[in-house]
Design a protein around this motif. Sequence first.
Motif, short mmCIF file in Angstrom:
data_model
loop_
_atom_site.label_atom_id
_atom_site.label_comp_id
_atom_site.label_asym_id
_atom_site.label_seq_id
_atom_site.Cartn_x
_atom_site.Cartn_y
_atom_site.Cartn_z
N THR A 72 22.52 53.56 34.02
CA THR A 72 22.45 55.00 33.81
C THR A 72 22.13 55.02 32.32
N LEU A 73 20.91 55.42 31.89
CA LEU A 73 20.60 55.44 30.72
C LEU A 73 21.39 56.47 29.88
N PRO A 74 21.67 56.30 28.55
CA PRO A 74 22.53 57.23 27.91
C PRO A 74 21.86 58.51 27.57
N ASN A 75 20.46 58.59 27.67
CA ASN A 75 19.78 59.74 27.25
C ASN A 75 18.58 59.75 28.21
N LYS A 76 18.04 61.11 28.69
CA LYS A 76 16.75 61.04 29.64
C LYS A 76 15.86 60.25 28.97
N CYS A 77 15.08 59.73 29.81
CA CYS A 77 13.81 59.05 29.39
C CYS A 77 12.47 59.92 29.95
N SER A 78 11.96 60.65 29.14
CA SER A 78 10.82 61.41 29.64
C SER A 78 9.91 60.85 30.34
N GLY A 79 9.21 61.11 31.51
CA GLY A 79 8.33 60.50 32.24
C GLY A 79 8.76 59.41 33.18
N LEU A 80 10.19 58.90 32.98
CA LEU A 80 10.38 57.61 33.67
C LEU A 80 10.44 57.99 35.22
N GLY A 81 10.89 59.14 35.62
CA GLY A 81 10.96 59.34 37.13
C GLY A 81 9.67 59.85 37.69
N PHE A 82 8.54 60.32 36.88
CA PHE A 82 7.40 60.62 37.29
C PHE A 82 6.65 59.37 37.30
N GLU A 83 6.42 58.62 36.26
CA GLU A 83 5.58 57.49 36.42
C GLU A 83 6.13 56.51 37.26
N ASP A 84 7.48 56.23 37.56
CA ASP A 84 8.20 55.34 38.39
C ASP A 84 7.66 53.90 38.00
N ALA A 85 7.66 53.54 36.67
CA ALA A 85 7.24 52.30 36.24
C ALA A 85 7.57 52.34 34.71
N PHE A 86 8.07 50.99 34.63
CA PHE A 86 8.60 50.52 33.09
C PHE A 86 8.24 49.20 32.98
N SER A 87 8.52 48.70 31.65
CA SER A 87 8.37 47.31 31.01
C SER A 87 9.30 47.39 30.13
N TYR A 88 9.92 45.74 29.79
CA TYR A 88 10.68 45.62 28.96
C TYR A 88 10.40 44.04 28.46
N LYS A 89 10.78 43.76 27.08
CA LYS A 89 10.73 42.44 26.68
C LYS A 89 12.08 42.00 25.88
N THR A 90 12.33 40.73 26.57
CA THR A 90 13.43 40.19 26.02
C THR A 90 13.32 38.83 25.38
N SER A 91 14.02 38.05 24.69
CA SER A 91 13.63 36.67 24.16
C SER A 91 14.84 35.77 24.87
N THR A 92 15.61 36.30 25.77
CA THR A 92 16.60 35.41 26.70
C THR A 92 16.28 35.68 28.15
N CYS A 96 19.98 43.57 28.91
CA CYS A 96 21.12 43.99 28.10
C CYS A 96 21.21 45.35 27.84
N ASN A 97 22.47 46.02 27.93
CA ASN A 97 22.48 47.64 27.58
C ASN A 97 21.66 47.99 26.08
N VAL A 98 21.62 46.74 25.25
CA VAL A 98 21.09 47.17 23.89
C VAL A 98 19.51 47.09 23.86
N ASP A 99 18.80 46.60 25.03
CA ASP A 99 17.49 46.53 24.94
C ASP A 99 16.77 47.72 25.53
N ILE A 100 15.60 47.77 25.07
CA ILE A 100 14.79 49.05 25.22
C ILE A 100 13.69 48.80 26.32
N ILE A 101 13.58 50.09 27.14
CA ILE A 101 12.53 49.85 28.00
C ILE A 101 11.20 50.85 27.81
N HIS A 102 10.07 50.62 28.14
CA HIS A 102 9.00 51.47 27.74
C HIS A 102 8.42 51.96 28.89
N VAL A 103 8.21 53.26 29.03
CA VAL A 103 7.72 53.88 30.39
C VAL A 103 6.12 53.61 30.27
#
Length: 135
Positions: A72-92, A96-103
């Motif tokens: 459950t994201l701490p804030n609403k992520c505009s467009g996430l529910g509509f687009e139904d797709a996201f990406s992320y990058k991590t070096s490990t 984790c909860n400190v990582d960022i996703i991109h709609v």
Amino acid sequence: MRLPTTIIIASALAAGSMAFAAEKASKDEPYEIKTVGEPESCIRRSSIRSTDVIDDKTIDFKMNNGDIYRNTLPNKCSGLGFEDAFSYKTSTNQLCNVDIIHVLDQTAGRLDTRGACGLGKFQKIEKTRKDQHED
């Protein structure tokens, strides 16, 4: 007495928007959700089988072993529910909860990012179909 055209159009648009919002059911509607244990800060990336975007604030991570971790994201992520797709990058090998996703915006045949949002903690859940409990 005639109403100005703009008022009629605005009323029709408002009624249409309300009807659309009422018709959209939550992906959780047929399920009973039960939390299991304490929230975790990270999950193993290599153990993620698939994801299910529930709405603009909620993503279920389905693991190879059948477990489901709800983020459950701490804030609403505009467009996430509509687009139904996201990406992320991590070096490990952890997400984790400190990582960022991109709609991901998939309009016009291109794949662009629409915005960045922070993740919350991962809560293990169990989903049971509501109709399985009915007699």
